[in-house]
Design a protein around this motif. Structure first.
Motif, PDB file in Angstrom:
ATOM      1  N   ASN A  78       0.847  -1.197   0.000  1.00 20.46           N
ATOM      2  CA  ASN A  78       0.000   0.000   0.000  1.00 20.46           C
ATOM      3  C   ASN A  78       0.885   1.250   0.000  1.00 20.46           C
ATOM      4  OD1 ASN A  78       0.940  -0.729   2.543  1.00 20.46           O
ATOM      5  ND2 ASN A  78      -0.727   0.279   3.617  1.00 20.46           N
ATOM      6  N   PRO A  79       1.568   1.526  -1.099  1.00 21.43           N
ATOM      7  CA  PRO A  79       2.604   2.568  -1.099  1.00 21.43           C
ATOM      8  C   PRO A  79       2.094   3.980  -0.852  1.00 21.43           C
ATOM      9  CG  PRO A  79       2.169   1.796  -3.330  1.00 21.43           C
ATOM     10  CD  PRO A  79       1.452   0.857  -2.407  1.00 21.43           C
ATOM     11  N   LEU A 108       7.475  -6.205   1.814  1.00 22.97           N
ATOM     12  CA  LEU A 108       8.341  -7.356   2.016  1.00 22.97           C
ATOM     13  C   LEU A 108       9.675  -7.082   1.337  1.00 22.97           C
ATOM     14  CD1 LEU A 108       5.923 -10.366   1.361  1.00 22.97           C
ATOM     15  CD2 LEU A 108       6.665  -9.450   3.568  1.00 22.97           C
ATOM     16  N   THR A 109      10.743  -7.606   1.894  1.00 19.19           N
ATOM     17  CA  THR A 109      12.066  -7.395   1.315  1.00 19.19           C
ATOM     18  C   THR A 109      12.820  -8.718   1.252  1.00 19.19           C
ATOM     19  OG1 THR A 109      14.137  -6.148   1.513  1.00 19.19           O
ATOM     20  CG2 THR A 109      13.082  -6.839   3.565  1.00 19.19           C
ATOM     21  N   GLY A 113      11.207   4.547   8.620  1.00 17.97           N
ATOM     22  CA  GLY A 113      10.669   3.197   8.684  1.00 17.97           C
ATOM     23  C   GLY A 113      11.426   2.290   9.640  1.00 17.97           C
ATOM     24  N   LEU A 114      10.847   1.114   9.834  1.00 17.98           N
ATOM     25  CA  LEU A 114      11.457   0.050  10.614  1.00 17.98           C
ATOM     26  C   LEU A 114      11.532  -1.191   9.728  1.00 17.98           C
ATOM     27  CD1 LEU A 114       9.544   0.464  14.005  1.00 17.98           C
ATOM     28  CD2 LEU A 114      11.858   1.232  13.490  1.00 17.98           C
ATOM     29  N   GLY A 125       8.994  -4.756   6.465  1.00 23.06           N
ATOM     30  CA  GLY A 125       9.188  -3.420   6.997  1.00 23.06           C
ATOM     31  C   GLY A 125       7.965  -2.562   6.845  1.00 23.06           C
ATOM     32  N   VAL A 126       8.014  -1.400   7.452  1.00 28.00           N
ATOM     33  CA  VAL A 126       6.947  -0.418   7.350  1.00 28.00           C
ATOM     34  C   VAL A 126       7.585   0.958   7.264  1.00 28.00           C
ATOM     35  CG1 VAL A 126       6.732  -0.256   9.871  1.00 28.00           C
ATOM     36  CG2 VAL A 126       4.834   0.479   8.419  1.00 28.00           C
TER      37      VAL A 126
END
Length: 452
Positions: free
Chosen positions: A366-367, A375-376, A420-421, A409-410
């Motif tokens: 949801n950019p 996800l990374t 972000g984290l 991450g967010v």
């Protein structure tokens, strides 16, 4: 009361456009905005362009009238005298009425000029249906036209007293000037009723508006009734200021965090350490990463290189090198001071660093939201170097190999900057002196990033 703030709120709720209407002595209505007026003329801006009217031809400048749709399907027509976020004061034929804002579904401006033709058509239709009572209807219309306080339109209807005949208004219950709470009506019921209207009624009720506008008005009214309108307005304003993700194709990020290094050193190949267990030389280190990504076509997938450096924290264990004791024995036999006395530091000290060269991919769910989740995944090569500093001998132990990682991450927006984290699990198969080390290592980071 702050009028400007109240009018701005009212505009947001009901999307109203205000304009003056001038009635001429020949019965013509002209709608627009009055730019200026003098003793002899009135200058107006209309949809047809600038118009100059002679004061001798003007019968009256009519106040804006509005049609108020209330919950339950009831309607009121009149002049808005005052309003705030809690209450509206409306001048109607029945007198001054106070309306609670949560009762209001929508509001429409009554346009004298555009509505005159529709009213004539409705009046003509009523006349055809009541041919036997035509003379009585004409007499009644004439009596109403002569009555003070009303404005007659072509077709025999008055804009105030007979507006219910055009709109088929359901009268609300008014007690002591206050509109009483009425039955809730859903948006589906409103659309069903509008589908049964004639063309003229649909025009007058505003049913020709786009369905998305209708939905927006209903949602706004529901927000007003729930008391969450201000929060929604602030959230929408912040959202509008945020850059759209689709406008960006490049991404740069700097992350700083902690890397848990579970490293075990097998030292059994060194003199004096035969038969010993692996030593813990890992610990939590600081990790910094720089990432540069490109958007893959127009998708939410980003791909690019990353470079990371992490330190391996200091560790120590007893140095069992037999050369230490041999040097002490030789010095004692020669009568010299001991080079390595027992009260000195006779330990091995280790520290080091790991450098990761990675190819990284981020996928955003949801950019454009305030909090964007992704996800990374990454894969590449790790160069691990451990500095071994013994009492007598020192050297470097390398543990290079392939590395892979997955995580999530967010990010949230602060103007052009995103904070972000990110949490990742790294997988590295070790060999050689580090063959007993754990394959998985956790990394938790704070991220600062930009999309441009």
């Amino acid at each position: 009361m702050k009028k400007s703030a109240v009018l701005l709120l009212f505009f947001f709720l009901f999307s109203l456009s205000f304009a003056e209407t001038v009635k001429l002595k020949d019965g013509t209505f002209i709608s627009g905005s009055i730019v200026s007026q003098s003793e002899h003329t009135i200058n107006m801006n209309t949809s047809y362009g600038p118009v100059v009217l002679s004061q001798r031809d003007v019968e009256a400048v009519l106040p804006d009238q509005h049609r108020i749709f209330l919950k339950g399907g009831t309607q009121l027509v009149g002049v808005i005298l005052d309003l705030d976020e809690f209450n509206m004061v409306l001048q109607t034929d029945q007198g001054v009425v106070n309306i609670d804002m949560p009762q209001i579904v929508s509001v429409e401006v009554y346009d004298y000029d555009q509505t005159q033709t529709a009213q004539q058509a409705v009046a003509a239709q009523q006349a055809r249906q009541q041919q036997q009572a035509a003379e009585a209807a004409v007499a009644a219309a004439g009596a109403q036209a002569a009555a003070p306080g009303t404005v007659s339109a072509a077709g025999g209807l008055t804009f105030d007293a007979d507006i219910e005949k055009v709109f088929d208004v359901k009268k609300p219950e008014i007690v002591n000037g206050q509109v009483q709470t009425v039955q809730e009506i859903s948006a589906a019921e409103i659309r069903a009723r509008r589908a049964q209207m004639s063309d003229e009624e649909a025009f007058l009720s505003g049913a020709n508006k786009a369905s998305n506008e209708e939905t927006a008005i209903v949602k706004t009214a529901e927000a007003a009734r729930s008391g969450k309108l201000e929060q929604i307005k602030k959230a929408e304003a912040k959202r509008a200021k945020r850059p759209k993700d689709s406008a960006s194709n490049r991404y740069f990020a700097i992350t700083v965090g902690a890397q848990m290094n579970d490293l075990k050193l097998d030292n059994t190949d060194k003199p004096g350490f035969a038969g010993t267990d692996p030593y813990d030389v890992g610990g939590t280190g600081v990790r910094a990463e720089a990432t540069f990504l490109w958007r893959v076509k127009s998708s939410n997938l980003w791909l690019g290189p990353a470079l990371a450096i992490a330190n391996i924290s200091n560790a120590s264990f007893e140095d069992k090198d037999p050369a230490i004791q041999e040097a002490n024995d030789s010095a004692q036999a020669a009568g010299r001071p001991l080079p390595y006395p027992l009260d000195s530091d006779l330990s091995v000290h280790t520290s080091g660093q790991a450098i990761d060269l990675l190819l990284k991919a981020n996928y955003y769910f949801n950019p454009d939201d305030l909090f964007s989740f992704y996800l990374t995944a990454s894969g590449g090569y790790r160069m691990l170097s451990l500095n071994y500093r013994g009492v007598i001998q020192s050297h470097t132990i390398d543990g290079n190999g392939f590395v892979g990682a997955v995580g999530a991450g967010v990010e949230t927006h602060f103007d052009d900057l995103m904070l972000g984290l990110e949490v990742q699990e790294f997988f590295t198969p070790h060999s050689g002196a580090f063959k007993d080390s754990s394959v998985a290592n956790l990394v938790a980071s704070v991220k600062f990033s930009w999309k441009f």
